[in-house]
Design a protein around this motif. Structure first.
Motif, short mmCIF file in Angstrom:
data_model
loop_
_atom_site.label_atom_id
_atom_site.label_comp_id
_atom_site.label_asym_id
_atom_site.label_seq_id
_atom_site.Cartn_x
_atom_site.Cartn_y
_atom_site.Cartn_z
N LYS A 317 21.01 12.81 -41.02
CA LYS A 317 21.05 11.54 -40.29
C LYS A 317 19.99 11.49 -39.20
N TYR A 318 19.80 12.60 -38.54
CA TYR A 318 18.81 12.68 -37.46
C TYR A 318 17.40 12.42 -37.99
N ILE A 319 17.09 12.98 -39.16
CA ILE A 319 15.76 12.79 -39.75
C ILE A 319 15.52 11.30 -40.05
N VAL A 320 16.53 10.64 -40.59
CA VAL A 320 16.40 9.21 -40.90
C VAL A 320 16.13 8.42 -39.61
N ASN A 321 16.87 8.72 -38.55
CA ASN A 321 16.68 8.02 -37.28
C ASN A 321 15.29 8.29 -36.69
N GLU A 322 14.85 9.54 -36.74
CA GLU A 322 13.54 9.89 -36.21
C GLU A 322 12.42 9.23 -37.01
N THR A 323 12.60 9.14 -38.31
CA THR A 323 11.60 8.48 -39.16
C THR A 323 11.41 7.03 -38.74
N GLY A 324 12.51 6.36 -38.44
CA GLY A 324 12.43 4.98 -37.96
C GLY A 324 11.71 4.89 -36.62
#
Length: 338
Positions: A317-324
C-alpha cells in the motif's frame, strides 16, 4: 498355459517397473522443490546500483542479519545501470523461489514513471513486496566554493546567475533527484533551464560535486556525511522532519523557510511476482526480526537511517501511495526524460 501366463505377468511387471522409474525421473524436480526453504542454496539479493552508495550499504547491513535469521548464506550482487532498471529487470525474469531477491530504494517506484517507453515491467505487479526496512532524510549540500551558507543564500545566487550553476543526482527518479526537482519547483527555479546532471551512482556524483564541476546535491547521509564532516562539502539543510543527531547544527528544510518540504528515501526488499505464500511468510518474518534487532537499528542510525519496518501488505500500500506522490512531483516540476 501357466508358462504363458507367467511370461505375460513378467512382461507386465517389467512395464510397471519402467513406468515407476520414469515417474521417479519426472517427479525428481518436485522432490527437490520439497526441500525446506531456504536450505537448497544461497540467497542472492540483487542491488541495482553500484557498491558504496546508500542502497548498497543498507542492503549489506540487512543481508548480514537475514543470513543469521535464515541460517543460510545471503550474497549481495550489484547490477547497476539505467537508474536501477537493469537490475530490476533481471529479478523480474528470475524464478520466484525465494533464492533471488531484490533490494532497492524509493527510486524503484519513481524511475518507471520517468522511463515509461523503456521499462518492460510493472514496478508493482511484477514484484512481491516482502517488507520495508528503513528510511532516511537527505543532506542538501553544496561545493564550498558556492557562496551559500543557507538555503535562502543558494536560491538567491542561483536566481542571479542561473547559467553558472547545476545540480546533480545519482539516478533519475531517486529521492535526491525528486527532492531537488521539488525544491526547484517550490522556489521558482524549475523554469530557469538549470540542469540536473545524471551520474551512475553517488560516488562519481559526489566526486564531481567536491571538484566543483557541479554545485549542489541532495543525497543520503551514508554517502554524503563523511564529505560534510571533512569539510569537502558544505551542508546547508537536511530534509527530515527533525534535525539529525549526526548534524545537529544543520537546519531542516522547514526551518530554512520551506515549511512544507519534507523528503525521505526509503528502502525495501522484494522478490519476483508469484512468490509462494510459505516462502513469502518465511522471508517476511525473517526481515521483520532482522529490522527490529537492536544491532541493525544501531548500525543504521550511525549511517543516518531509521529502521522502519512495514510488512508485505502495508509495504504494498505504501508503494502505491508513494508512486502517486512522485507522479505529482514529476508533473509539477515538468520532468521529462528523453
Amino acid at each position: 498355459m501357466k508358462s504363458i501366463h507367467r511370461r505375460a505377468f513378467t512382461r507386465h511387471g517389467v512395464a510397471l517397473a519402467g513406468l515407476a522409474a520414469a515417474a521417479g525421473v519426472l517427479h525428481a524436480p518436485q522432490a527437490f522443490a520439497q526441500v525446506p526453504y531456504p536450505t537448497a542454496k544461497p540467497i542472492v539479493i540483487v542491488v541495482p546500483h553500484a557498491a558504496g552508495g546508500a542502497v548498497d550499504g543498507v542492503a549489506r547491513t540487512l543481508a548480514e542479519r537475514l543470513a543469521e535469521e535464515l541460517k543460510q548464506s545471503v550474497v549481495v550482487e550489484n547490477r547497476p545501470g539505467a537508474s536501477g532498471l537493469i537490475g530490476a529487470a533481471t529479478v523480474v525474469r528470475a524464478e520466484p523461489d525465494g533464492y533471488t531477491l531484490y533490494f532497492n530504494a524509493s527510486i524503484h517506484a519513481a524511475a518507471p514513471l520517468l522511463y515509461k517507453s523503456q521499462v518492460k515491467f510493472d514496478a508493482i505487479k511484477d514484484f512481491t513486496p516482502i517488507g520495508m526496512v528503513a528510511e532516511g532524510a537527505l543532506i542538501f549540500s553544496v561545493n564550498p566554493q558556492v557562496p551559500a551558507n543557507t538555503v535562502l543564500d543558494l536560491i538567491n545566487v542561483v536566481k542571479a546567475s542561473p547559467n553558472k550553476y547545476s545540480f546533480v543526482t545519482s539516478g533519475y527518479g531517486s529521492a535526491g533527484h525528486l527532492g531537488i526537482a521539488q525544491f526547484m519547483a517550490d522556489v521558482g527555479l524549475a523554469d530557469k533551464g538549470i540542469p540536473i546532471a545524471l551520474y551512475k551512482g553517488a560516488a562519481p556524483a559526489l566526486q564531481d560535486l567536491i571538484g566543483g564541476q557541479v554545485h549542489a546535491m541532495m543525497d543520503p547521509f551514508l554517502s554524503s556525511l563523511p564529505h560534510v564532516q571533512s569539510g569537502r562539502l558544505r551542508a546547508i539543510a537536511q530534509t527530515g522532519r527533525e534535525r539529525s543527531p549526526l548534524l545537529p547544527d544543520v537546519p531542516t528544510m522547514r526551518e530554512a523557510g520551506l515549511r512544507g518540504f519534507e523528503f525521505y528515501s526509503w528502502y525495501g526488499i522484494w522478490a519476483p511476482a508469484k512468490l509462494p505464500a510459505p516462502v513469502l511468510k518465511a522471508l517476511e518474518s525473517a526481515t521483520e526480526r532482522a529490522s527490529k534487532a537492536p544491532a541493525f537499528k544501531s548500525k543504521l542510525n550511525a549511517l543516518g537511517f531509521e529502521a522502519t519496518f512495514r510488512n508485505s501488505a502495508d509495504f504494498s500500500k505504501y508503494i502505491v501511495n508513494e508512486t502517486g506522490k512522485y507522479q505529482t512531483i514529476i508533473d509539477k516540476a515538468g520532468i521529462k526524460i528523453e
